[in-house]
Design an enzyme around this catalytic site. Structure first.
Site: not given
Ligand code: M6R
Length: 607
Positions: A2, A27, A479, A483, A486, A502
């Site tokens: 939020c 956000r 990673e 990427k 998501e 395996h």
């Molecule tokens: O703010 P943070 O780095 O603690 O966030 C951790 C994860 O939520 C964040 O890295 C998330 O996996 C990425 N937005 C993915 O791209």
């Protein structure tokens, strides 16, 4: 998560609230609303959907006209996204916007029902609003202090009381809130970008501090009602930095900002070609004390930790365990006073990472955080903090924050290895010099953009992908895979190339796409053998490797070449770029909402 904003000033409050909320869109949210004082009365307007839906609703119906109010973008936790569940919540006397989770809301709801209150939404926030109403006897600060002594959980709250039509109240615990200080106007907000159009000056609200803002005054109280003096903070980045700057998406802009972000992060931490973390309190004596390191984080930040593990173990010969924060906090880890717990977080507010920090502190273990957002909870609560200087990262998909986290992992590993006598001063200096040259090499790496766009065009209809690699290439593949999935919603998984046979290789047929990363000379031939195995089963292979490497079509269908670094250990910093670009263009070509992927939030402040 939020987003909260609040405004008191001379301008049109509804406009300011919506404009400020738009800077918090990154956000993630599913509904929006405002409460504005109009002719002394609280007028609430809210809707499920995006801010533009709220604007349309105001245009078609009633837009409250006034100069004081609060606003909210909601990311549903308790109750589905709906008009009714949208914030603000309350009644004619009090209105509330909330970020976080009230854990004891069932008990509080039962109490309030007994007192005659009725509930219309499924939210935990409505409980806070009704509790404020129940305890209110004319003094808002006293009432807020009373209410927060009863609620358990996390909250950032923006509150207005009908009796005080020129005041906005705010309080927080485990959920960030800042107080923006303008000229003839003041603000509350979940994050700095919301206020940058109006002011760069702000106060950081600490746990359970209560702020009262009017047009020309800001007061902050502790829970006992005593005034607190605070230091004014100044954001050294402007609105422009939080805008797209001509790029189609924030993600693309942030990928291109990596050379600068890295330079800004690395430069102050290098002195005479040696890592220099002393300014953060990290001395060789201190480092020598540790016998085991835990790196704990979530998502992308955790993946930076995996690269860190490989690098620290290789250079400093000390055991490193990398953990997902939501697992670590409940797995009863064995922590001793000779351990170091490193927390990595872009936002510095991730609930699970924060919980691990607190767990480590309760166990009297030294904590070091690597954080991007200045003054965030994790940064403030850890024993040591190394700030990354990526600037604001707006896109939900983390890119530049990952690179700068990696750069700190390297500097830390170099300093630790040297402190422990595992590498010579010459070697340490040589590695540090190579690291300082990375931003220039990344500029060059960005030239692969068109190639990545082409590769993306081949992946656009894929159902599933595997990212494979060995060693650091595997760490990076994790990673790359996150990427892609998501933001493009294509299922993908990262696999250690040697582990394929395996089990997972049974998935490989001619419909499988494989992104193979092979940048480590020592492991190159072995990875290529695995590539041949998947190719023999019909998979389409995209090979990401160093410039100069050539392969025939029976090994790879497409190749992406990246510049070489003198030492392979630094290759993940370079190779991250094409993986980010492939994910980006695949998402664009599939018509996805690149910067705000479905169901995701930038800052995950709830468990
Ligand atoms: O703010 P943070 O780095 O603690 O966030 C951790 C994860 O939520 C964040 O890295 C998330 O996996 C990425 N937005 C993915 O791209």
């Amino acid at each position: 998560m939020c987003g909260i904003v609040g405004y008191v000033g001379e301008k049109d409050c509804a406009d300011i609230l919506i404009s400020a909320l738009s800077k918090l869109e990154y956000r993630g949210y599913d509904s929006a609303g405002i409460a504005v004082f109009e002719n002394g009365k609280i007028q609430v307007e809210k809707t499920k959907g995006r801010l533009k839906d709220l604007e349309e609703k105001l245009k078609a119906g009633h837009k409250p006209v006034g100069h004081c109010g609060i606003g909210h973008t909601r990311w549903a936790t308790h109750g589905e996204p709906s008009d009714i569940n949208s914030h603000p919540h309350g009644n004619k006397r009090v209105s509330v916007v909330h970020n976080g989770i009230i854990e004891n809301y069932i008990k509080l709801k039962a109490f309030l029902i007994k007192k005659g209150y009725e509930f219309i939404s499924e939210t935990d926030t409505e409980i806070v609003a009704k509790l404020l109403d129940y305890y209110y006897k004319g003094n808002p600060v006293e009432t807020i202090a009373h209410v927060i002594s009863e609620v358990e959980g996390s909250y950032g709250l923006g509150i207005v009381f009908a009796d005080f039509p020129d005041k906005v109240f705010a309080v927080r615990k485990d959920s960030p809130l800042i107080i923006g200080a303008g000229e003839n106007e003041n603000f509350i907000a979940s994050d700095v970008p919301a206020i940058l159009k109006y002011t760069r000056d702000y106060y950081l609200l600490e746990q359970n501090e209560i702020a009262v803002i009017t047009k020309d005054n800001i007061e902050i109280f502790d829970i006992h009602g005593s005034t607190i003096e605070k230091e004014l903070q100044h954001a050294n980045w402007d609105e422009e930095a939080a805008e797209k700057g001509g790029y189609e998406h924030f993600m693309l802009k942030e990928i291109h900002e990596q050379p600068t972000a890295l330079k800004t992060t690395i430069t102050p931490r290098v002195m005479e070609n040696m890592p220099f973390l002393e300014e953060c309190g990290i001395t060789s004596d201190m480092l020598n004390r540790f016998q085991k390191i835990y790196i704990v984080a979530c998502g992308t930040a955790m993946h930076a930790g995996v690269v860190g593990k490989y690098v620290i173990e290789k250079l400093a010969r000390i055991e490193v365990t990398v953990d997902i924060a939501s697992e670590f906090r409940y797995r009863e880890p064995v922590l001793t006073e000779n351990d170091l717990v490193i927390l990595i977080s872009q936002s510095g507010e991730t609930a699970d990472t924060k919980a691990v920090l607190r767990l480590a502190k309760e166990s009297h273990v030294t904590t070091l955080s690597i954080v991007n957002v200045k003054g965030s909870s994790i940064a403030r609560e850890s024993d040591f903090v190394i700030y990354t200087h990526a600037g604001p990262e707006i896109s939900v998909a983390s890119t530049k924050a990952y690179s700068v986290q990696l750069s700190i992992m390297y500097l830390f590993a170099f300093q630790l290895a040297y402190a422990k006598g595992e590498i010579s001063k010459e070697r340490c200096s040589e590695l540090t010099k190579m690291l300082t040259n990375i931003p220039t090499l990344i500029e060059k790496t960005l030239e692969v953009e068109a190639q990545c766009q082409y590769v993306a065009s081949k992946l656009v209809n894929a159902d599933s992908l595997l990212y494979i690699g060995r060693g650091l290439d595997y760490a990076l593949s994790m990673e790359g895979s996150l990427k892609l999935k998501e933001i493009s919603y294509i299922h993908s998984e990262a696999y250690a190339a040697g582990e394929l046979k395996h089990g997972t290789i049974s998935l490989v047929t001619k419909t499988m796409n494989i992104i193979a990363v092979a940048t480590q000379d020592k492991l190159f031939d072995k990875t290529i053998s695995n590539v041949k195995e998947v190719k023999a089963r019909g998979a389409r292979v995209i090979l990401v490797c160093k410039e100069g490497v050539e392969m025939t079509e029976d090994v790879a269908d497409y190749m992406v070449h990246v510049p070489k670094v003198e030492d392979d250990i630094l290759m993940p910093l370079i190779t991250a770029v094409p993986l980010q670009l492939i994910a980006y263009y695949t998402s664009v070509l599939r018509g996805c909402d690149v910067d705000k992927p479905r169901n995701l939030a930038k800052s995950v402040t709830v468990e």
